[in-house]
Design an enzyme around this catalytic site. Structure first.
Site, PDB file in Angstrom:
ATOM      1  N   ASP A  28       0.563  10.051  -3.200  1.00 11.23           N
ATOM      2  CA  ASP A  28       1.650   9.752  -2.517  1.00 11.23           C
ATOM      3  C   ASP A  28       1.306   9.875  -0.891  1.00 11.23           C
ATOM      4  OD1 ASP A  28       3.984   8.394  -1.869  1.00 11.23           O
ATOM      5  OD2 ASP A  28       5.126  10.229  -2.373  1.00 11.23           O
ATOM      6  N   GLY A  29       1.850   8.937  -0.058  1.00 13.17           N
ATOM      7  CA  GLY A  29       1.618   9.172   1.178  1.00 13.17           C
ATOM      8  C   GLY A  29       0.736   8.130   2.074  1.00 13.17           C
ATOM      9  N   GLY A  31       1.411   5.232   2.991  1.00 15.36           N
ATOM     10  CA  GLY A  31       1.982   4.302   3.693  1.00 15.36           C
ATOM     11  C   GLY A  31       2.176   5.141   5.237  1.00 15.36           C
ATOM     12  N   ARG A  41      -0.104  -0.664   6.254  1.00 20.37           N
ATOM     13  CA  ARG A  41      -0.165   0.163   4.992  1.00 20.37           C
ATOM     14  C   ARG A  41      -1.269  -0.105   4.180  1.00 20.37           C
ATOM     15  NH1 ARG A  41       4.523   2.247   3.505  1.00 20.37           N
ATOM     16  NH2 ARG A  41       4.028   2.091   1.307  1.00 20.37           N
ATOM     17  N   GLU A  75       7.384  -0.149 -10.458  1.00 19.28           N
ATOM     18  CA  GLU A  75       8.160  -0.525  -9.326  1.00 19.28           C
ATOM     19  C   GLU A  75       7.613  -1.106  -8.238  1.00 19.28           C
ATOM     20  OE1 GLU A  75       8.511   2.652 -11.382  1.00 19.28           O
ATOM     21  OE2 GLU A  75      10.147   1.603 -12.649  1.00 19.28           O
ATOM     22  N   ASN A  76       6.373  -0.688  -8.198  1.00 18.56           N
ATOM     23  CA  ASN A  76       5.376  -1.106  -6.867  1.00 18.56           C
ATOM     24  C   ASN A  76       5.232  -2.505  -6.842  1.00 18.56           C
ATOM     25  OD1 ASN A  76       3.073   1.785  -7.053  1.00 18.56           O
ATOM     26  ND2 ASN A  76       5.046   1.706  -6.001  1.00 18.56           N
ATOM     27  N   TRP A  77       5.455  -3.542  -7.789  1.00 19.79           N
ATOM     28  CA  TRP A  77       5.511  -5.050  -7.318  1.00 19.79           C
ATOM     29  C   TRP A  77       6.495  -5.205  -6.480  1.00 19.79           C
ATOM     30  CZ3 TRP A  77       1.338  -7.166  -9.252  1.00 19.79           C
ATOM     31  CH2 TRP A  77       0.832  -6.677 -10.546  1.00 19.79           C
ATOM     32  N   ARG A 196       2.014  16.730  -6.616  1.00 26.34           N
ATOM     33  CA  ARG A 196       2.413  15.763  -5.769  1.00 26.34           C
ATOM     34  C   ARG A 196       2.215  15.665  -4.448  1.00 26.34           C
ATOM     35  NH1 ARG A 196       7.196  11.504  -6.661  1.00 26.34           N
ATOM     36  NH2 ARG A 196       6.504  10.167  -4.791  1.00 26.34           N
TER      37      ARG A 196
END
Ligand code: FPP
Length: 248
Positions: A28-29, A31, A41, A75-77, A196
């Site tokens: 994560d991170g 972006g 991004r 969910e990334n779609w 994470r």
């Protein structure tokens, strides 16, 4: 082997501590990393992909048996089309190189998640990587793509319900092992440690069933900046924890 300077200059070597068998990483991170630099991004994802390669190889070098990375969630779609397309291009480029890249490390590649949504080209690269690497004996690298823990459980429940419906299984024969055997990670140990980066305190639908007893280490570093030393720190933090699995 990496060494750590603790307070009073005591050094801890990874060979002194118990390493997890299975590590999960929520990468994560990307972006925020790009935004901080005034970049799109997608540049963060490209930098994140470089970090991923380095860290995967490092995990294999230090003897980790299983590594699962969260590359793309169900969910990334919902992200802007431009960003999704950039990620798909990145996956394609990466998978083209991965076939030979990870050969010397003897890394076994597996993809977990629902593959139906990917292009035929990406799909065949995923299959090719799995077929090419399945005989190897090194670390198993699960790349979670179009993965969601809830979706994984729904698919497992549907499969099990079908077996009950056709009489192959009785409801009281359903136990935890049977559920585990219907997940993408069938046959693999559950993750011991989930890292994470980027400071967020969420599971984000990652390995929901499998992470029941995992130790979480949340780190205040954005994924593209994540280094081998950060991984060492997470491993030392993990080794300090006393895992009781619900006992005393
Ligand atoms: C989350 O950061 C990251 C992703 C959705 C993509 C992760 C993908 C990679 C690291 C590419 C490498 C993977 C492979 C298999 C080549 P974010 O975009 O949500 O970051 P933010 O929270 O700062 O916005």
């Amino acid at each position: 082997m990496a060494l750590f300077k603790k307070k009073q200059n005591h050094e801890i070597s990874l060979s002194d501590i118990q390493l997890p068998e299975h590590i999960g990483i929520i990468m994560d991170g990307n972006g925020r990393w790009a935004k901080k630099r005034g970049l799109p991004r997608s540049a963060g994802h490209t930098a994140g992909a470089q970090t991923f390669r380095k860290i995967a190889r490092y995990c294999s070098d230090i003897g980790i048996k299983y590594l699962t990375v969260y590359a793309f969630s169900t969910e990334n779609w919902r992200r802007p089309k431009e960003e999704v397309n950039a990620l798909m291009r990145l996956f394609k480029d990466y998978l083209q190189e991965a076939i030979r890249d990870f050969k010397d490390d003897s890394i076994v590649l597996r993809f977990i998640g629902n593959r139906n949504a990917f292009s035929p080209e990406l799909l065949s690269l995923m299959n090719e990587n799995e077929e090419e690497s399945c005989e190897r004996e090194g670390m198993v690298l699960n790349i979670a793509m179009n993965y969601g823990g809830r979706a994984e459980l729904v698919t497992a429940i549907q499969d099990i319900a079908k077996q009950v419906e056709n009489g192959a299984l009785k409801p009281d024969e359903i136990d935890e092992t049977l559920v585990s055997d219907h997940l993408y990670t069938k046959g693999q140990p559950d993750p011991d440690l989930i890292i994470r980066p980027s400071g967020e305190n969420r599971t984000s639908n990652f390995l929901l069933w499998q992470s029941a007893y995992a130790e979480y280490v949340i780190m205040d570093v954005l994924w593209p900046d994540f280094t081998q030393q950060d991984l060492d720190r997470a491993l030392i933090e993990y080794a300090k924890r006393n895992r009781r699995f619900g006992g005393v």
